[in-house]
Scaffold this motif. Structure first.
Motif, PDB file in Angstrom:
ATOM      1  N   ARG A   1       1.283  15.523   6.345  1.00  0.00           N
ATOM      2  CA  ARG A   1       0.784  14.308   5.691  1.00  0.00           C
ATOM      3  C   ARG A   1       1.202  13.053   6.461  1.00  0.00           C
ATOM      4  O   ARG A   1       0.467  12.076   6.514  1.00  0.00           O
ATOM      5  CB  ARG A   1       1.282  14.255   4.249  1.00  0.00           C
TER       6      ARG A   1
ATOM      7  N   GLN B   1       0.835  -1.197   0.000  1.00  0.00           N
ATOM      8  CA  GLN B   1       0.000   0.000   0.000  1.00  0.00           C
ATOM      9  C   GLN B   1       0.871   1.249   0.000  1.00  0.00           C
ATOM     10  O   GLN B   1       1.650   1.489   0.932  1.00  0.00           O
ATOM     11  CB  GLN B   1      -0.888   0.014   1.248  1.00  0.00           C
TER      12      GLN B   1
ATOM     13  N   HIS C   1       2.360   8.810  16.183  1.00  0.00           N
ATOM     14  CA  HIS C   1       1.269   9.763  15.972  1.00  0.00           C
ATOM     15  C   HIS C   1       1.286  10.863  17.023  1.00  0.00           C
ATOM     16  O   HIS C   1       1.213  12.062  16.712  1.00  0.00           O
ATOM     17  CB  HIS C   1      -0.073   9.038  15.999  1.00  0.00           C
TER      18      HIS C   1
ATOM     19  N   THR D   1       6.303  -1.143   8.285  1.00  0.00           N
ATOM     20  CA  THR D   1       6.081   0.296   8.084  1.00  0.00           C
ATOM     21  C   THR D   1       7.225   1.040   7.419  1.00  0.00           C
ATOM     22  O   THR D   1       7.047   2.197   7.036  1.00  0.00           O
ATOM     23  CB  THR D   1       5.828   0.987   9.431  1.00  0.00           C
TER      24      THR D   1
ATOM     25  N   THR E   1       1.365   4.951   0.734  1.00  0.00           N
ATOM     26  CA  THR E   1       0.686   5.790   1.729  1.00  0.00           C
ATOM     27  C   THR E   1       0.499   7.217   1.254  1.00  0.00           C
ATOM     28  O   THR E   1      -0.266   7.976   1.847  1.00  0.00           O
ATOM     29  CB  THR E   1       1.484   5.835   3.041  1.00  0.00           C
TER      30      THR E   1
ATOM     31  N   GLN F   1      -2.515   8.446  11.520  1.00  0.00           N
ATOM     32  CA  GLN F   1      -3.893   8.324  12.000  1.00  0.00           C
ATOM     33  C   GLN F   1      -4.594   7.142  11.322  1.00  0.00           C
ATOM     34  O   GLN F   1      -5.295   6.367  11.977  1.00  0.00           O
ATOM     35  CB  GLN F   1      -4.653   9.626  11.734  1.00  0.00           C
ATOM     36  N   ARG F   2      -4.391   7.007  10.019  1.00  0.00           N
ATOM     37  CA  ARG F   2      -5.028   5.912   9.283  1.00  0.00           C
ATOM     38  C   ARG F   2      -4.463   4.564   9.718  1.00  0.00           C
ATOM     39  O   ARG F   2      -5.209   3.604   9.932  1.00  0.00           O
ATOM     40  CB  ARG F   2      -4.839   6.090   7.771  1.00  0.00           C
ATOM     41  N   LEU F   3      -3.144   4.472   9.836  1.00  0.00           N
ATOM     42  CA  LEU F   3      -2.525   3.198  10.208  1.00  0.00           C
ATOM     43  C   LEU F   3      -2.907   2.796  11.636  1.00  0.00           C
ATOM     44  O   LEU F   3      -3.181   1.620  11.903  1.00  0.00           O
ATOM     45  CB  LEU F   3      -1.010   3.295  10.089  1.00  0.00           C
TER      46      LEU F   3
ATOM     47  N   ALA G   1      -5.572   3.472  13.208  1.00  0.00           N
ATOM     48  CA  ALA G   1      -6.979   3.081  13.291  1.00  0.00           C
ATOM     49  C   ALA G   1      -7.173   1.586  13.065  1.00  0.00           C
ATOM     50  O   ALA G   1      -8.114   0.985  13.587  1.00  0.00           O
ATOM     51  CB  ALA G   1      -7.799   3.876  12.277  1.00  0.00           C
ATOM     52  N   ASP G   2      -6.259   0.962  12.300  1.00  0.00           N
ATOM     53  CA  ASP G   2      -6.352  -0.476  12.042  1.00  0.00           C
ATOM     54  C   ASP G   2      -5.846  -1.321  13.208  1.00  0.00           C
ATOM     55  O   ASP G   2      -6.151  -2.514  13.289  1.00  0.00           O
ATOM     56  CB  ASP G   2      -5.564  -0.843  10.779  1.00  0.00           C
TER      57      ASP G   2
ATOM     58  N   ALA H   1      -1.254  12.442   9.144  1.00  0.00           N
ATOM     59  CA  ALA H   1      -2.494  11.875   8.603  1.00  0.00           C
ATOM     60  C   ALA H   1      -2.331  10.388   8.299  1.00  0.00           C
ATOM     61  O   ALA H   1      -3.245   9.586   8.542  1.00  0.00           O
ATOM     62  CB  ALA H   1      -2.911  12.639   7.348  1.00  0.00           C
ATOM     63  N   VAL H   2      -1.174  10.013   7.773  1.00  0.00           N
ATOM     64  CA  VAL H   2      -0.900   8.596   7.501  1.00  0.00           C
ATOM     65  C   VAL H   2      -0.925   7.800   8.801  1.00  0.00           C
ATOM     66  O   VAL H   2      -1.514   6.707   8.875  1.00  0.00           O
ATOM     67  CB  VAL H   2       0.457   8.427   6.787  1.00  0.00           C
TER      68      VAL H   2
END
Length: 297
Positions: free
Chosen positions: A201, A152, A234, A175, A154, A207-209, A211-212, A204-205
């Motif tokens: 940015r 993926q 984060h 990562t 990012t 935050q997304r990672l 969340a999983d 923001a990345v």
């Protein structure tokens, strides 16, 4: 210590997923080997062709005849500049932004890294750039046989072409340098040569990672951990942005900002390494605050 990959203390972090740890040696990454029924994926090469040959030999032995693939988390020398050793032995695949980074900035980074010392220069001797066999845009699902690994992109963060590797069935996330254990986030802020790192940015990345909440997180450098590693990065980036922008808006000088924020962050994390990266992060975020403010004028 010279940045040499050694096949020691290999960790099995899930079934058929192993990590060759960096052993806390500077400029040695954590290297992953992920297996399925028919194929094996190697994550990162180590710095230069000799390190990569060590990694290839280990991966080939581990694969026991299974097909080999190679991917790299981003273009920086200790992660990607050994791909030539895998040519003809593995299928090399990366995201488009990383391929562009390597082509456009790779030679300059080799020269910059050679200036870090004789040991680094030795490992970078003879580096040749090879074209990836497969280039994707945003995501690529690689079927290893009974296991699909998701690559993926990012988007711009630590670099323009960062990529994470998700072993979904085992809940393992590689990562690269988006995450380090026990170290301040690495901001490769080198104006005018490279200013692609983005603290905004990157946050923001993360935050997304986060969340999983993956069970196992393999950072670019440092000890393997869990989802808390994502939260730690984060929270650090969020605090760094807050403290930098509050001072930037008060018209404080950049040097004073750096000094105050370095002191604050070291007080918060006295055990973390890489203190020199704090100031680079402040300067990067100052630039981003200026850009953000200008958009609203």
């Amino acid at each position: 210590m010279e940045p040499v990959v050694q096949i020691k203390d290999v960790q099995e972090v899930a079934k058929d997923v192993v990590v060759v740890p960096n052993r806390h040696v500077q400029l040695v990454p954590n290297i992953g080997v992920i297996g399925g029924r028919h194929a094996v994926l190697v994550v990162d090469t180590g710095m230069g062709p000799r390190n990569a040959e060590t990694v290839l030999a280990f991966a080939a032995d581990y694969a026991q005849g299974r097909k080999l693939y190679l991917t790299t988390t981003h273009f920086h020398p200790e992660h990607a500049m050994g791909a030539q050793s895998f040519a003809g032995e593995a299928t090399y695949l990366v995201n488009q932004a990383q391929a562009d980074d390597l082509a456009q900035k790779g030679p300059g980074y080799i020269e910059m890294f050679k200036g870090l010392g004789e040991g680094v220069a030795r490992q970078l001797e003879g580096v040749e750039f090879v074209q990836p066999d497969i280039v994707y845009d945003e995501a690529y699902d690689l079927d290893l046989g009974g296991r699909v690994v998701r690559l993926q992109a990012t988007g711009r963060a630590h670099s323009r072409g960062d990529q994470v590797v998700k072993v979904t069935d085992a809940d393992v996330l590689f990562t690269g340098d988006l995450v380090e254990t026990g170290q301040f986030a690495i901001f490769p802020w080198f104006p005018p040569y490279d200013t692609d790192v983005s603290g905004v940015r990157w946050l923001a990345v993360m935050q997304r990672l986060a969340a999983d909440a993956p069970q196992v997180v393999v950072p670019g450098h440092g000890d393997v951990g869990g989802a808390q590693l994502l939260a730690d990065v984060h929270d650090y980036l969020e605090l760094l942005r807050h403290e930098t922008w509050a001072r930037r808006d008060s018209a404080m000088s950049e040097q004073t900002m750096v000094e105050e924020i370095e002191a604050l962050m070291i007080e918060r994390h006295p055990e973390w390494e890489g203190r020199d990266w704090i100031g680079k992060g402040v300067r990067c975020l100052c630039s981003e605050r200026l850009t953000t403010t200008d958009r609203h004028l």
